[in-house]
Design an enzyme around this catalytic site. Structure first.
Site, PDB file in Angstrom:
ATOM      1  N   LYS A 118      37.882  53.526 -21.041  1.00 54.98           N
ATOM      2  CA  LYS A 118      37.011  54.675 -20.855  1.00 54.98           C
ATOM      3  C   LYS A 118      37.877  55.937 -20.803  1.00 54.98           C
ATOM      4  O   LYS A 118      38.901  55.984 -20.136  1.00 54.98           O
ATOM      5  CB  LYS A 118      36.222  54.515 -19.547  1.00 54.98           C
ATOM      6  CG  LYS A 118      35.023  55.430 -19.417  1.00 54.98           C
ATOM      7  CD  LYS A 118      34.205  55.031 -18.195  1.00 54.98           C
ATOM      8  CE  LYS A 118      32.955  55.888 -18.091  1.00 54.98           C
ATOM      9  NZ  LYS A 118      32.132  55.497 -16.923  1.00 54.98           N
ATOM     10  N   GLU A 164      19.301  46.525  -9.274  1.00 54.13           N
ATOM     11  CA  GLU A 164      18.416  47.114  -8.266  1.00 54.13           C
ATOM     12  C   GLU A 164      17.482  46.080  -7.637  1.00 54.13           C
ATOM     13  O   GLU A 164      17.186  46.145  -6.441  1.00 54.13           O
ATOM     14  CB  GLU A 164      17.598  48.247  -8.881  1.00 54.13           C
ATOM     15  CG  GLU A 164      18.396  49.486  -9.239  1.00 54.13           C
ATOM     16  CD  GLU A 164      19.049  49.406 -10.617  1.00 54.13           C
ATOM     17  OE1 GLU A 164      19.750  50.356 -10.994  1.00 54.13           O
ATOM     18  OE2 GLU A 164      18.849  48.378 -11.310  1.00 54.13           O
ATOM     19  N   ARG A 212      12.832  50.039 -11.110  1.00 51.04           N
ATOM     20  CA  ARG A 212      13.197  48.748 -11.686  1.00 51.04           C
ATOM     21  C   ARG A 212      13.048  47.611 -10.676  1.00 51.04           C
ATOM     22  O   ARG A 212      13.091  46.447 -11.042  1.00 51.04           O
ATOM     23  CB  ARG A 212      14.637  48.793 -12.207  1.00 51.04           C
ATOM     24  CG  ARG A 212      14.910  49.952 -13.136  1.00 51.04           C
ATOM     25  CD  ARG A 212      16.285  49.884 -13.745  1.00 51.04           C
ATOM     26  NE  ARG A 212      16.328  48.902 -14.823  1.00 51.04           N
ATOM     27  CZ  ARG A 212      17.338  48.775 -15.667  1.00 51.04           C
ATOM     28  NH1 ARG A 212      18.390  49.564 -15.551  1.00 51.04           N
ATOM     29  NH2 ARG A 212      17.321  47.873 -16.621  1.00 51.04           N
TER      30      ARG A 212
END
Length: 642
Positions: free
Chosen positions: A286, A372, A400
């Site tokens: 990244k 979640e 979610r």
């Protein structure tokens, strides 16, 4: 801003088909130029940077090998899609990304045919891709479907549900794991690249198919031994046993920044006749190629405008601490006095402020990954044993886990505390991240306490209140960004459950505000004073249970009652309206006007402009009252003269 970068080869790329004109060395130069273009563009606009820099070579390789948009490439989450947007006909608009009326910061179907699936929440790509692959087969079409999913996104259960389904169907699907942080990848080098190329190539596949055909002539015991031998060999070499068990043909790991490795493997996979879904493991970094991003802890995941040379971000001076920080510091203070308090986040420690909590209480902080649903039920389990869990989850992400909120928390009346960040409009992240619905979906639940503090001091009080609620679930919501700059009391004052407060008293008009619309409501009251309209302003504090005594008083003593909230229909105003109608308080001529978000998804922009569009800022509050009273409305009311 005029692009002053020297990008001679990238200038010749308007669409992915143009990449096919270049040789391997030229594609490497295009990748370098594309990385510079991304850096320069985001330095002007701000936005997601590190993720896009990590997939530059992968983006170029995918569009070079596959025939997009006929072939479908689905980017999971989508915040890494800036390079993709640049080479799919949107380079001229890249410096409008996340700006009002500009490009969206994630993939968006209505924006381009090269975005086959809109994203912004993680872990959806494999499910969506499998749906596209099945639709292709049903329609007898011929094209590839490629899902690019990150190592964070693959931590979610939905990704494994999809892989399990795809594996059981022997689906013709390619999944690419963009691995920039996982420890499962052994060192990536020439040997690994050679083996990946070998495994994905026709020679190995033909031999494997022949061996499979010949093995059918042998006994089942022999078959089992042969299968185990192959699994062991591949597991030892590549580490792909897990994905093989899910029914995928595993290839990798491959260096995601080396086109010499990527392009031959992708080319093999495109032409592959493998009768299993394919899992390609690509290792990237990244922020790759930009030293300030590589050196940063978050790899410049989300940035404001910055200096390209130094990497220094240009940040406006804060006038007040953010609501997120205020929450974190309030929770830390409460946790010092209560050892049963723990904090749970779903892969967003810094976004929710729990990174601060973790520094003080590392053993009482739990980051469960992008999960979640698990986070909520995990909190429910903690609550059954006398622990006080705080689930710090963005409003849009808590959606979610709604089933878990209902079945695992609410029905059992477990005292899980939900700290709901990013309530209301969120600006540049747009509709996928806006906290529009939490009031609606939580206020429908029996025995659920829902709070909305009006400023940062009230947020501290809400946190203190939640610590005392031990017999049922509770939530408090607060917006993104900095507070109003109010003084925070040294000692919090817990609220009485279901009780609001009157801020200023009037006689004709009443504005009942929920959450951070209070300041706008007070400004509207000042506007109305110039019309000779005496206005009461009240702070509801609670969306549920509502303060029925206060509402009854306001309804009987005023000609008009206006509610204002940062949420969609069915939330706070619905609670108030239901009470007014059930008790007959509307029967005597009371004018009731609820103000909430319109029935649409609001485009990205600046939060205050979004709220203006939603007509919940002070000029709109003022005009709604003037209109209800039959008085002339005002198009533009200056805040300076208000």
């Amino acid at each position: 801003m005029k692009n002053e970068l020297k990008t001679p080869l990238l200038d010749k790329v308007s669409f992915p088909k143009d990449l096919k004109k270049f040789n391997l060395e030229e594609l490497k130069q295009i990748s370098s130029e594309l990385r510079s273009e991304v850096i320069d563009a985001v330095s002007v606009t701000g936005g997601h940077l590190g993720a896009g820099l990590g997939v530059v070579e992968l983006t170029v390789a995918l569009h070079n090998i596959f025939d997009t948009p006929k072939d479908k490439i689905i980017w999971d989450v989508g915040h890494q899609c800036y390079p993709h947007k640049i080479i799919t006909g949107r380079r001229d608009k890249i410096r409008t990304i996340r700006q009002p009326n500009g490009l969206y910061g994630f993939t968006k179907r209505s924006e381009s045919e090269y975005d086959p699936f809109g994203a912004a929440h993680s872990s959806t790509s494999i499910s969506a891709g499998l749906g596209m692959a099945v639709a292709r087969d049903l329609k007898k079409e011929k094209h590839n479907v490629v899902c690019v999913i990150g190592d964070g996104a693959i931590s979610a259960g939905m990704a494994y549900e999809a892989m399990n389904n795809a594996g059981s169907m022997n689906a013709n699907l390619i999944v690419i794991l963009n691995d920039n942080d996982m420890s499962i990848a052994p060192p990536v080098g020439a040997m690994s690249a050679y083996l990946s190329r070998l495994l994905s190539g026709k020679t190995y596949q033909t031999a494997r198919s022949l061996a499979k055909h010949m093995a059918e002539k042998f006994s089942k015991s022999f078959l089992k031994v042969a299968a185990k031998a192959e699994e062991y060999m591949k597991g030892m070499v590549t580490g792909g046993t897990l994905f093989e068990e899910l029914g995928f043909f595993y290839v990798g790991p491959v260096d995601g920044h080396n086109l010499d490795h990527l392009i031959p493997v992708l080319s093999n996979l495109k032409e592959s006749k493998i009768d299993l879904p394919i899992f390609l493991h690509v290792v990237t970094k990244k922020g790759f190629g930009y030293k300030p991003a590589e050196a940063s802890n978050d790899k410049y995941h989300g940035v404001g405008k910055f200096n390209v040379v130094t990497g220094e971000q240009i940040k406006a001076k804060s006038k007040a601490p953010s609501y997120t920080k205020v929450f974190a510091e309030a929770l830390i203070k409460e946790a010092k006095n209560d050892k049963s308090i723990v904090a749970v986040t779903a892969a967003m420690p810094s976004g929710t402020g729990l990174d601060l909590f973790q520094k003080v209480f590392p053993s009482r902080t739990f980051d469960v990954g992008i999960a979640e649903q698990h986070a909520v039920t995990f909190c429910a389990g903690l609550a059954t044993r006398g622990i006080k869990p705080y689930a710090a989850i963005y409003s849009t992400f808590l959606q979610r886990a709604y089933d878990q909120v209902v079945h695992d928390v609410a029905i059992q009346s477990l005292p899980v505390r939900f700290a709901i960040d990013r309530a209301g409009q969120v600006g540049a992240d747009g509709a996928t991240h806006a906290g529009s619905f939490d009031l609606t979906y939580l206020c429908t639940l029996p025995n659920f306490v829902v709070m909305a503090p009006s400023d940062e001091n009230e947020l501290v009080n809400a946190v203190a209140t939640s610590t005392l609620i031990d017999d049922r679930p509770s939530a408090f919501r607060y917006p993104r960004g900095e507070g109003l700059g109010v003084k925070i009391s040294k000692y919090p004052s817990p609220w009485t459950i279901g009780k609001g407060r009157v801020i200023q008293e009037g006689s004709k008009v009443c504005i009942l505000s929920l959450g951070t619309r209070l300041e706008e409501s007070l400004q509207a009251a000042n506007n109305l004073a110039s019309y000779g309209l005496s206005t009461t302003v009240a702070d509801a504090r609670f969306a549920k249970p509502i303060d029925t005594e206060l509402i009854k008083f306001l309804a009987k003593e005023h000609e008009i009652l206006v509610t204002v909230e940062e949420g969609s229909i069915g939330g706070f105003s619905a609670q108030v309206m239901s009470y007014l109608t059930r008790t007959g308080l509307l029967d005597n001529g009371l004018k009731f006007r609820p103000l909430f978000f319109p029935d649409e998804f609001i485009a990205h922009g600046k939060p205050n402009e979004q709220n203006d569009y939603c007509e919940i800022n002070s000029p709109h509050i003022t005009n709604s009252i003037l209109k209800a009273l039959g008085l002339p409305t005002v198009e533009n009311i200056s805040r300076e003269t208000a």
